[in-house]
Scaffold this motif. Structure first.
Motif, PDB file in Angstrom:
ATOM      1  N   THR A  25       0.897  -1.154  -0.118  1.00  0.00           N
ATOM      2  CA  THR A  25       0.001   0.118  -0.052  1.00  0.00           C
ATOM      3  C   THR A  25       0.918   1.200  -0.004  1.00  0.00           C
ATOM      4  N   GLU A  26       0.460   2.233  -0.899  1.00  0.00           N
ATOM      5  CA  GLU A  26       1.092   3.494  -0.713  1.00  0.00           C
ATOM      6  C   GLU A  26       0.141   4.642  -0.461  1.00  0.00           C
ATOM      7  N   TYR A  27       0.679   5.701   0.213  1.00  0.00           N
ATOM      8  CA  TYR A  27      -0.054   6.809   0.841  1.00  0.00           C
ATOM      9  C   TYR A  27       0.064   8.037   0.255  1.00  0.00           C
ATOM     10  N   LEU A  28      -0.839   8.829  -0.275  1.00  0.00           N
ATOM     11  CA  LEU A  28      -0.732  10.186  -0.647  1.00  0.00           C
ATOM     12  C   LEU A  28      -1.298  10.945   0.214  1.00  0.00           C
ATOM     13  N   LEU A  29      -0.567  11.876   0.988  1.00  0.00           N
ATOM     14  CA  LEU A  29      -0.815  12.591   2.253  1.00  0.00           C
ATOM     15  C   LEU A  29      -0.865  13.935   1.570  1.00  0.00           C
ATOM     16  N   PHE A  30      -2.296  14.763   1.811  1.00  0.00           N
ATOM     17  CA  PHE A  30      -2.437  15.966   1.316  1.00  0.00           C
ATOM     18  C   PHE A  30      -2.472  17.063   2.356  1.00  0.00           C
ATOM     19  N   GLY A  31      -1.740  17.948   2.254  1.00  0.00           N
ATOM     20  CA  GLY A  31      -1.835  18.950   3.353  1.00  0.00           C
ATOM     21  C   GLY A  31      -0.586  19.927   3.529  1.00  0.00           C
ATOM     22  N   ASP A  32      -0.262  20.638   4.488  1.00  0.00           N
ATOM     23  CA  ASP A  32       0.931  21.298   4.724  1.00  0.00           C
ATOM     24  C   ASP A  32       2.166  20.697   4.584  1.00  0.00           C
ATOM     25  N   GLU A  33       2.769  20.957   3.403  1.00  0.00           N
ATOM     26  CA  GLU A  33       3.845  19.939   3.113  1.00  0.00           C
ATOM     27  C   GLU A  33       5.099  20.247   4.198  1.00  0.00           C
ATOM     28  N   LYS A  34       5.323  21.400   4.781  1.00  0.00           N
ATOM     29  CA  LYS A  34       6.255  21.658   5.792  1.00  0.00           C
ATOM     30  C   LYS A  34       5.954  20.858   7.084  1.00  0.00           C
ATOM     31  N   GLN A  35       4.815  20.908   7.588  1.00  0.00           N
ATOM     32  CA  GLN A  35       4.324  20.261   8.538  1.00  0.00           C
ATOM     33  C   GLN A  35       4.533  18.773   8.390  1.00  0.00           C
ATOM     34  N   ILE A  36       4.103  18.303   7.519  1.00  0.00           N
ATOM     35  CA  ILE A  36       3.872  16.661   7.211  1.00  0.00           C
ATOM     36  C   ILE A  36       5.362  16.178   7.342  1.00  0.00           C
ATOM     37  N   ASN A  37       6.235  16.718   6.351  1.00  0.00           N
ATOM     38  CA  ASN A  37       7.560  16.471   6.286  1.00  0.00           C
ATOM     39  C   ASN A  37       8.560  16.279   7.685  1.00  0.00           C
ATOM     40  N   GLY A  38       7.846  17.515   8.470  1.00  0.00           N
ATOM     41  CA  GLY A  38       8.800  17.658   9.699  1.00  0.00           C
ATOM     42  C   GLY A  38       8.358  16.581  10.678  1.00  0.00           C
ATOM     43  N   LEU A  39       7.207  15.759  10.249  1.00  0.00           N
ATOM     44  CA  LEU A  39       6.779  14.696  11.223  1.00  0.00           C
ATOM     45  C   LEU A  39       7.120  13.249  10.690  1.00  0.00           C
ATOM     46  N   LEU A  40       7.333  13.175   9.463  1.00  0.00           N
ATOM     47  CA  LEU A  40       7.690  11.800   8.896  1.00  0.00           C
ATOM     48  C   LEU A  40       9.185  11.275   9.269  1.00  0.00           C
ATOM     49  N   LYS A  41       9.162   9.931   9.599  1.00  0.00           N
ATOM     50  CA  LYS A  41      10.177   9.222  10.071  1.00  0.00           C
ATOM     51  C   LYS A  41      10.969   8.715   8.552  1.00  0.00           C
ATOM     52  N   ASN A  42      10.228   8.468   7.604  1.00  0.00           N
ATOM     53  CA  ASN A  42      10.854   8.312   6.368  1.00  0.00           C
ATOM     54  C   ASN A  42       9.876   8.309   5.507  1.00  0.00           C
ATOM     55  N   LYS A  43       9.819   8.394   4.062  1.00  0.00           N
ATOM     56  CA  LYS A  43       9.014   8.602   3.087  1.00  0.00           C
ATOM     57  C   LYS A  43       8.735   7.518   2.191  1.00  0.00           C
ATOM     58  N   ASP A  44       9.249   6.677   2.680  1.00  0.00           N
ATOM     59  CA  ASP A  44       8.976   5.215   2.031  1.00  0.00           C
ATOM     60  C   ASP A  44       7.616   4.882   1.511  1.00  0.00           C
ATOM     61  N   ARG A  45       7.182   4.827   0.536  1.00  0.00           N
ATOM     62  CA  ARG A  45       5.705   4.681   0.055  1.00  0.00           C
ATOM     63  C   ARG A  45       4.881   5.712   0.587  1.00  0.00           C
ATOM     64  N   ILE A  46       5.318   6.926   0.683  1.00  0.00           N
ATOM     65  CA  ILE A  46       4.377   8.045   1.192  1.00  0.00           C
ATOM     66  C   ILE A  46       4.842   9.155   0.300  1.00  0.00           C
ATOM     67  N   THR A  47       3.713   9.507  -0.364  1.00  0.00           N
ATOM     68  CA  THR A  47       3.980  11.037  -1.070  1.00  0.00           C
ATOM     69  C   THR A  47       3.271  12.131  -0.671  1.00  0.00           C
ATOM     70  N   VAL A  48       3.945  13.214  -0.301  1.00  0.00           N
ATOM     71  CA  VAL A  48       3.362  14.378   0.048  1.00  0.00           C
ATOM     72  C   VAL A  48       2.964  15.404  -0.850  1.00  0.00           C
ATOM     73  N   VAL A  49       1.733  15.524  -0.827  1.00  0.00           N
ATOM     74  CA  VAL A  49       1.117  16.633  -1.762  1.00  0.00           C
ATOM     75  C   VAL A  49       0.666  17.875  -0.812  1.00  0.00           C
ATOM     76  N   HIS A  50       1.372  19.114  -1.464  1.00  0.00           N
ATOM     77  CA  HIS A  50       1.158  20.303  -0.591  1.00  0.00           C
ATOM     78  C   HIS A  50      -0.304  20.883  -0.874  1.00  0.00           C
ATOM     79  N   SER A  51      -1.150  21.319   0.046  1.00  0.00           N
ATOM     80  CA  SER A  51      -2.295  21.898  -0.139  1.00  0.00           C
ATOM     81  C   SER A  51      -2.298  23.358   0.763  1.00  0.00           C
ATOM     82  N   SER A  52      -2.897  24.405   0.172  1.00  0.00           N
ATOM     83  CA  SER A  52      -2.731  25.770   0.718  1.00  0.00           C
ATOM     84  C   SER A  52      -3.866  25.955   1.694  1.00  0.00           C
TER      85      SER A  52
END
Length: 347
Positions: free
Chosen positions: A32-59
Motif C-alpha cells: 500500500t502507498e499513501y498520498l498525504l495531502f496537506g501542509d508540506e512543511k508540517q508533514i515532512n517535519g513529522l515523517l520518520k521516512n517517506k517510503d511509499r508516502i507521497t506528500v502533496v502540498h495543499s494551501s
C-alpha cells in the motif's frame, strides 16, 4: 499496488496523529502507498521516512466549523478536496479523513460520486457489543442524512446486509429497525412504513424493531435508522462508554488501599473490558454507496484509530468491495425491475 488518499490536515490533532497512524500502517502493509495531502512543511517535519508516502502540498484546510458544501465548492486547494479529486481521477483507490464529517460526505457525493441507483448513500459505523459471537454491530445511517424516507431505510437494510456479509463475514445477518418499541405497530410514520418495506423483502433476515437499550446485547447485526437518530445513538453510546470507564477509574483511585488491591487482582478483567469497548479497533465510518471507499474517522482520533481505519480501508480495496457491491446492486435493481414488470397487469 493500492493507493490511499489521506486528508492529513483533518482532525483535532492533525497532522501529527494522522502521520503516525499512516507510518504504522505503511510499516505493516508492504502493498500500500499513501498520498498525504496537506501542509508540506508540517508533514515532512513529522515523517520518520517517506517510503511509499507521497506528500502533496495543499494551501487550504476545511475546518470543523466550515459549512460543508460551501467549503468543498470554494476551497479547491484544501487537503480534503484535493484528496477527493485524486480518487475521482483514479490516482488513488480510496479517501480517508478525520476532518469535518459534512465536508467529507459532500466531497464523497459531489467529487467521488455515488453508485447509480443509490440516491442516498448512508454512513455505516461499527460499534461494540457486550455479548455475542461477532463482538460488534453495524449502524446505518449514522449521520449522512438527517432526513430520510421509508425507501431510504429499506435501502440501508440492503446496504447493511451486503457489508455485514462481504466485509465482516456474517452469514445471513440479522437486520433490525431502530424504534421506540419492539412492537410492529409502534413508531413514527417513517419507521412504520419502513418496517413494512423491510419486512416484505424475504431476502432480508429481518428481526423487527429494536430499541436503543438493547443494541449492545446482540439483538441484531445491522441496525437501520435515519441519519439524525442514528447519529444521536452513536454519540450516546460513545459518550456512555467513555463515562463508564472514567467513573470506574475514579472509583478505584478513591477507594483506598483495599479498593486498589482489588483492582490490581482484576487488572486482566479490566483490560479485557477496555479492549472490548475500544472503538478504535473497528476503524472508521464508511460512506456506503459511493463509487470508491470513502471512510471517516472521529475528529479526536489518535494514531491507533488512524492505523485501524487504514487497515479497514485496505481490506475494502483489496477485496474489491465497491466493484462487487456495484455489480450486486445492478443485479438486484434488475431483478426488482423484472418482478415489478411481471406484477403489472397486461392490457
Amino acid at each position: 499496488m493500492m493507493k490511499i488518499a489521506v486528508d492529513a490536515m483533518g482532525g483535532d490533532y492533525a497532522p501529527k496523529t494522522v502521520v503516525e497512524g499512516v507510518e504504522r500502517a505503511r510499516d505493516e502493509f508492504s502493498d500500500t502507498e499513501y498520498l498525504l495531502f496537506g501542509d508540506e512543511k508540517q508533514i515532512n517535519g513529522l515523517l520518520k521516512n517517506k517510503d511509499r508516502i507521497t506528500v502533496v502540498h495543499s494551501s487550504e484546510v476545511i475546518g470543523m466549523n466550515d459549512e460543508p458544501v460551501k467549503a468543498v465548492r470554494k476551497k479547491k486547494d484544501s487537503s480534503l478536496v484535493m484528496a477527493a479529486q485524486a480518487v475521482k481521477s483514479g490516482e488513488a483507490d480510496a479517501l480517508f479523513s478525520c476532518g469535518n464529517t459534512g465536508a467529507l460526505l459532500a466531497a464523497g457525493l459531489l467529487i467521488v460520486g455515488r453508485i447509480k441507483g443509490i440516491p442516498r448513500p448512508g454512513l455505516l459505523s461499527t460499534l461494540p457489543m457486550v455479548s455475542g459471537t461477532s463482538g460488534s454491530f453495524n449502524l446505518l445511517d449514522s449521520g449522512a442524512n438527517a432526513d430520510s424516507k421509508p425507501e431510504h431505510l429499506y435501502q440501508y437494510a440492503l446496504l447493511g446486509k451486503y457489508y455485514a456479509e462481504n466485509v465482516r463475514g456474517i452469514q445471513n445477518p440479522r437486520i433490525g429497525l431502530l424504534n421506540n418499541g419492539t412492537e410492529p405497530h409502534k413508531g413514527s410514520k417513517l419507521t412504520l412504513e419502513a418496517h413494512n418495506l423491510i419486512e416484505a423483502d424475504k431476502s432480508l433476515n429481518f428481526v423487527g424493531n429494536v430499541e436503543a437499550r438493547d443494541l449492545m446485547n446482540d439483538v441484531c447485526d445491522v441496525v437501520v435508522a435515519d441519519g439524525f437518530t442514528g447519529n444521536a445513538v452513536l454519540k450516546a453510546i460513545e459518550g456512555t462508554a467513555s463515562a463508564v470507564m472514567h467513573l470506574l477509574k475514579d472509583s478505584i483511585m478513591n477507594s483506598g488501599i483495599s479498593g486498589k488491591l482489588g483492582a490490581l487482582m482484576l487488572k486482566s478483567t479490566f483490560k479485557d473490558i477496555k479492549g472490548r469497548m475500544d472503538q478504535s479497533q473497528y476503524g472508521g465510518a464508511v460512506l456506503l454507496g459511493a463509487k470508491s471507499p470513502v471512510v471517516k474517522a472521529h475528529g479526536a482520533s489518535d494514531a491507533k484509530t488512524v492505523y485501524f481505519t487504514l487497515k479497514q480501508i485496505r481490506t475494502m480495496v483489496d477485496g474489491r468491495m465497491v466493484e462487487d457491491f456495484t455489480k450486486y446492486w445492478e443485479d438486484l435493481s434488475a431483478k426488482k425491475a423484472a418482478e415489478s414488470d411481471s406484477d403489472t397487469p397486461q392490457k
